[in-house]
Design an enzyme around this catalytic site. Structure first.
Site, PDB file in Angstrom:
ATOM      1  N   HIS A 362      -3.937   8.378  -0.104  1.00 28.52           N
ATOM      2  CA  HIS A 362      -4.584   7.070  -0.133  1.00 28.52           C
ATOM      3  C   HIS A 362      -5.356   6.871  -1.424  1.00 28.52           C
ATOM      4  CE1 HIS A 362      -4.494   7.333   4.511  1.00 28.52           C
ATOM      5  NE2 HIS A 362      -3.314   7.192   3.967  1.00 28.52           N
ATOM      6  N   ARG A 469       1.109  -5.357   0.746  1.00 30.12           N
ATOM      7  CA  ARG A 469       1.158  -4.285   1.754  1.00 30.12           C
ATOM      8  C   ARG A 469      -0.117  -4.344   2.587  1.00 30.12           C
ATOM      9  NH1 ARG A 469       3.658  -1.085  -2.878  1.00 30.12           N
ATOM     10  NH2 ARG A 469       5.560  -0.159  -2.063  1.00 30.12           N
ATOM     11  N   ARG A 505       3.417  -8.622   4.113  1.00 30.78           N
ATOM     12  CA  ARG A 505       4.234  -7.771   4.978  1.00 30.78           C
ATOM     13  C   ARG A 505       3.342  -7.307   6.121  1.00 30.78           C
ATOM     14  NH1 ARG A 505       6.569  -2.183   2.827  1.00 30.78           N
ATOM     15  NH2 ARG A 505       4.416  -1.486   2.862  1.00 30.78           N
ATOM     16  N   GLU A 604      15.429  -2.093   4.635  1.00 29.45           N
ATOM     17  CA  GLU A 604      15.052  -0.736   4.220  1.00 29.45           C
ATOM     18  C   GLU A 604      15.938   0.320   4.852  1.00 29.45           C
ATOM     19  OE1 GLU A 604      10.593  -0.411   3.455  1.00 29.45           O
ATOM     20  OE2 GLU A 604      10.669  -1.582   5.298  1.00 29.45           O
ATOM     21  N   ASN A 627      12.569   1.822  -1.945  1.00 32.18           N
ATOM     22  CA  ASN A 627      12.059   3.193  -1.790  1.00 32.18           C
ATOM     23  C   ASN A 627      12.613   3.817  -0.513  1.00 32.18           C
ATOM     24  OD1 ASN A 627      10.495   2.409  -3.943  1.00 32.18           O
ATOM     25  ND2 ASN A 627       8.687   2.004  -2.706  1.00 32.18           N
ATOM     26  N   ASP A 628      12.493   3.047   0.575  1.00 38.81           N
ATOM     27  CA  ASP A 628      13.018   3.561   1.833  1.00 38.81           C
ATOM     28  C   ASP A 628      14.537   3.492   1.864  1.00 38.81           C
ATOM     29  OD1 ASP A 628      10.989   4.591   3.558  1.00 38.81           O
ATOM     30  OD2 ASP A 628      10.114   2.595   3.585  1.00 38.81           O
ATOM     31  N   ARG A 638      11.847  10.719   0.225  1.00 36.31           N
ATOM     32  CA  ARG A 638      11.140  10.210  -0.958  1.00 36.31           C
ATOM     33  C   ARG A 638       9.848  10.956  -1.241  1.00 36.31           C
ATOM     34  NH1 ARG A 638       8.992   4.306   1.316  1.00 36.31           N
ATOM     35  NH2 ARG A 638       7.322   4.451  -0.188  1.00 36.31           N
ATOM     36  N   CYS A 675      11.811  -5.085  -3.863  1.00 38.86           N
ATOM     37  CA  CYS A 675      10.393  -4.784  -4.094  1.00 38.86           C
ATOM     38  C   CYS A 675      10.071  -3.282  -4.099  1.00 38.86           C
ATOM     39  CB  CYS A 675       9.523  -5.498  -3.075  1.00 38.86           C
ATOM     40  SG  CYS A 675       9.780  -4.960  -1.389  1.00 38.86           S
TER      41      CYS A 675
HETATM   42  C1  PEP Z   1       9.999   0.299   0.045  1.00 43.13           C
HETATM   43  O1  PEP Z   1      10.288   1.050   0.975  1.00 43.13           O
HETATM   44  O2  PEP Z   1      10.708   0.146  -0.974  1.00 43.13           O
HETATM   45  C2  PEP Z   1       8.775  -0.514   0.089  1.00 43.13           C
HETATM   46  C3  PEP Z   1       8.523  -1.431  -0.812  1.00 43.13           C
HETATM   47  O3  PEP Z   1       7.881  -0.212   1.063  1.00 43.13           O
HETATM   48  P1  PEP Z   1       6.901   1.056   1.012  1.00 43.13           P
HETATM   49  O4  PEP Z   1       7.049   1.691  -0.342  1.00 43.13           O
HETATM   50  O5  PEP Z   1       5.542   0.523   1.266  1.00 43.13           O
HETATM   51  O6  PEP Z   1       7.440   1.885   2.114  1.00 43.13           O
HETATM   52 MG    MG Z   2       9.235   0.911   2.858  1.00 37.14          MG
END
Ligand code: PEP
Ligand code: MG
Length: 746
Positions: A362, A469, A505, A604, A627-628, A638, A675
């Site tokens: 965090h 977020r 979100r 995702e 990312n996910d 990840r 994103c």
């Molecule tokens: C993602 O998964 O790409 C995303 C933007 O959400 P987070 O990184 O918050 O999981």
């Molecule tokens: Mg995500």
């Protein structure tokens, strides 16, 4: 331990203290200490070895060995018995040194006639300073009492060294904390900064390691321990947080531990002050900490360390307030820091260096929001750095230069200047729309999550917030925020954005994002577990509260909401139903509604890319959470350093998959954006734009570099390069793209 040994030990420590008080040079003090120690212990030899650099020990004073060897005899860490004590931090006690494993004969010292050898480390709070040795002719093992006595002397020596008692000529006698150090960690947030150290927890200074009156010291220790116990009990009574409770329970266990107290009492009867006794135990615990691999045990030793700090603060009366003024260019140094505490420091910090921490912590999230360079996992930084030390933080490389020498300073300043030049270039195009060389307009938005992010809306030139977020506001608190608090917060976000679009979100918790005040779920694989919309639909209380807050905050304005981690159509319809219900409730209550509500989903999981046509027609917009999505596409965690960089985003399989999503969105007229972190990497962003993703949301600091590249690129040509590389059977299009950019000198 007999009375006479105790009084002998106290006598010796008293003499050591007198040498400290005398107005003598560092060398003279060391000489005297070896003399006094040999005399008191009845040995022919006493020697002190100190580190001249991280790897080399130097004989700095001796009673009994050849005087000519002083400052000449050196050994590497691990070399000979002295090197072994230094490396392992463990005592060597032998009746027959020459036949001991690893013994190394140093002819210049004349030590061959001494058979018995006792060496103890000179260390302070986990920092190794040198080795203290006694030797004698008669072949005998030293008794436990003798070992203990020498350890106490070593402890006092370490304290004296910390207070600068041995400063003199030569590398081994340089003042402590003056050498330059290059410390390596991991990148928490990119960027570079120069400034001066500000310790989050200023170290406690023990100025009186030796005491005359053991009874009085024992009394002080007992009183302080009692105060400590009471304070831990009070803290325990006040907390309901389970994790916090576990830590406090561990504190209580240690605070009541007979062994811990007994060892400190023994140290005191040997002549140490109460503070020095606590610190000696703390040093021993830290030395153990560096050797245990078990994470649980390390945590418990860490608890013991924290507890010792509390006890020291009680004994010395030194609180966090030391009276020192924060430098103008503070670089925060801490073992670890909570997100709330880091936010309190805010933007006045130039950089942050953490001894622990992690990339996904965090604190790292907050450092990113504040755009402060952060390096985590920097071993020894809290031991090495002193308040006010000059320091350079290289968040790009995950490196820290502490007390850098001039050549490092010059090179580092060049790097900062180059980055500043680039920033100027980006600032000059801040308000220019992002139109590629081939005339395509790309929308560049920013990701946000904290109030601290919002000033970047103006500064970065972002056209809006493509991903807010909302969970970050939940993560940095100690308790669940109330609906009214959320309304105020979301209102402030919308006010700050003025007419720009903000996509909220809904809460994305679980996996790596665990709320401190929610019961942690024991899941075998949290990334694939009960997270995001799954929690929102199964336990809809918080989701409903959040939707109500969003509706109220956006009254009379436009509202965009997206649901995270939608894996199938039905999850979307259920989530949208929650929104419909929330709208109906607001209407019933007579509250003003937003003028327009658009509802989207994050893509995702690969499954959603293959959802029915109806889904694509119904959802108003989709945002690819790269990312996910990438972690599930390649089945590569990840958060796992070993695999997270293994697969390239520009791998043709992944790009082809993304192109499929683009095609489906075109077919159904669904707006699409991206994103994940890759949107903020210029080369990746360029390829995403080339395959038809014309809205990218990224960290504010990435907008300049991405825009700069896109404006100079013909993305139709880039698309052709991608297609050719794929046709040629390349695994990743990256080499072809890099070659194209080189040839075009973009
Ligand atoms: C993602 O998964 O790409 C995303 C933007 O959400 P987070 O990184 O918050 O999981
Ligand atoms: Mg995500």
């Amino acid at each position: 331990m007999t009375e006479s040994l105790e009084s002998e030990s106290r006598k010796l420590l008293g003499r050591l203290r007198d040498t400290m008080a005398e107005n003598a040079a560092g060398q003279a003090r060391l000489d005297k200490i070896t003399h006094l120690t040999a005399d008191s212990m009845g040995t022919e030899v006493c020697s002190i070895y100190l580190f001249r650099d991280d790897e080399t020990l130097e004989l700095c004073a001796t009673q009994g060995l050849n005087a000519a060897a002083v400052h000449q005899t050196r050994m590497k860490l691990g070399e000979g018995l002295v090197g072994r004590v230094a490396r392992t931090g463990k005592i060597v006690n032998t009746a027959d040194a020459p036949s001991e494993r690893g013994f190394r004969y140093m002819p210049e010292t004349g030590e061959e006639v001494f058979s018995s050898f006792l060496g103890v480390p000179i260390q302070r709070l986990g920092e190794k300073l040198g080795v203290l040795i006694v030797q004698s002719r008669t072949a005998r093992q030293f008794t436990a009492d003798e070992v203990y006595a020498l350890e106490v002397v070593a402890m006092v020596l370490a304290e004296m060294a910390e207070l600068g008692a041995f400063v003199g000529e030569g590398a081994a006698l340089t003042a402590r904390h003056t050498r330059p150090a290059l410390l390596r960690g991991s990148t928490g947030q990119e960027g570079t900064a120069e400034g001066h150290v500000w310790l989050h927890e200023p170290r406690v200074v023990v100025t009186n390691p030796v005491a005359d009156d053991p009874h009085r010291e024992l009394e002080r220790l007992h009183q302080a321990v009692e105060e400590l116990r009471v304070s831990v009990d009070e803290l325990l009574a006040d907390t309901s947080d389970t994790e916090q409770m576990q830590v406090l329970e561990a504190y209580r266990m240690f605070a009541n531990s007979k062994g811990w107290l007994r060892r400190m009492e023994e140290d005191i009867s040997r002549g140490l002050s109460a503070e020095a006794a606590v610190e000696k135990e703390q040093s021993a615990a830290r030395a153990r900490m560096s050797q245990v691999a078990d994470a649980y045990l390390r945590e418990r030793l860490q608890d013991l360390d924290d507890l010792s700090n509390r006890l020291l603060r009680i004994l010395t009366g030194q609180g966090k307030e030391t009276g020192a003024a924060m430098p103008d260019d503070p670089i925060l140094v801490a073992r670890n820091i909570g997100p709330g505490e880091l936010l309190e420091y805010g933007r006045k910090l130039r950089g942050v260096i953490l001894e622990e921490g992690s990339v996904g912590s965090h604190a790292a999230i907050v450092a990113r929001a504040l755009a402060i360079p952060l390096v985590v996992n920097v071993e020894r930084i809290t031991v090495d750095a002193l308040n006010g030390d000059h320091v350079m933080v290289d968040g790009d490389q995950g490196v820290v230069h502490l007390r850098p020498d001039e050549s490092v300073v010059a090179a580092f300043r060049d790097k900062i200047a180059m980055q500043a030049q680039a920033q100027e270039r980006y600032a000059s195009i801040r308000h220019t729309p992002c139109v590629t060389d081939c005339g395509k307009t790309i929308s560049l938005l920013m990701n946000a999550g904290l109030m601290a992010d919002l000033p970047s809306l103006e500064g970065s030139g972002a056209e809006g917030v493509g991903l807010f977020r909302t969970e970050l506001q939940f993560l940095i608190r100690n308790q669940m925020p109330k609906r009214t608090e959320l309304v105020t917060l979301y209102k402030r976000v919308l006010d700050a954005a003025q007419d720009k679009r903000v996509v909220f979100r809904t809460l994305d918790i679980g996996s790596d994002k665990v709320l401190p005040y929610m019961k942690p779920q024991e899941e075998p694989n949290p990334a694939l577990g009960w997270r995001a919309i799954r929690v929102g639909l199964d336990k809809p209380g918080v989701l409903r509260m959040q939707l109500q807050a969003l509706l109220r905050a956006a009254a009379g304005k436009s509202l965009s909401v997206m649901f995270p981690f939608i894996a199938q159509y039905e999850e979307f319809t259920q989530a949208r139903l929650e929104m419909d219900k929330a709208v109906a409730r607001e209407e019933r209550l007579g509250h003003e509604l937003p003028t327009n509500i658009e509802i989207g989903a994050m893509l995702e999981t690969p499954s959603l890319a293959f959802a029915s046509k109806r889904f694509f027609e119904e959802v108003q917009f989709l945002s690819i959470g790269g990312n996910d999505l990438k972690q599930f596409f390649f089945a590569a965690d990840r958060e796992n350093e070993r695999v997270r960089r293994r697969y390239d985003t520009l791998n043709v399989s992944f790009l082809t998959f993304l192109e499929g999503i683009v095609a489906r969105c075109r077919e159904s007229g669904t707006r699409l954006s991206f994103c994940g972190e890759d949107a903020g990497r210029p080369i990746e962003a360029m390829c995403l734009a080339a395959i038809g993703i014309d809205t990218l949301s990224m960290r504010p600091a990435s907008i300049g570099p991405v825009k700069h590249l896109l404006m100079r690129t013909n993305i139709d040509e880039v698309k052709a390069v991608i297609d050719r590389a794929r046709d040629a059977g390349d695994q990743s299009v990256r080499p072809a793209i890099m070659e194209y950019l080189r040839d075009r000198a973009v």
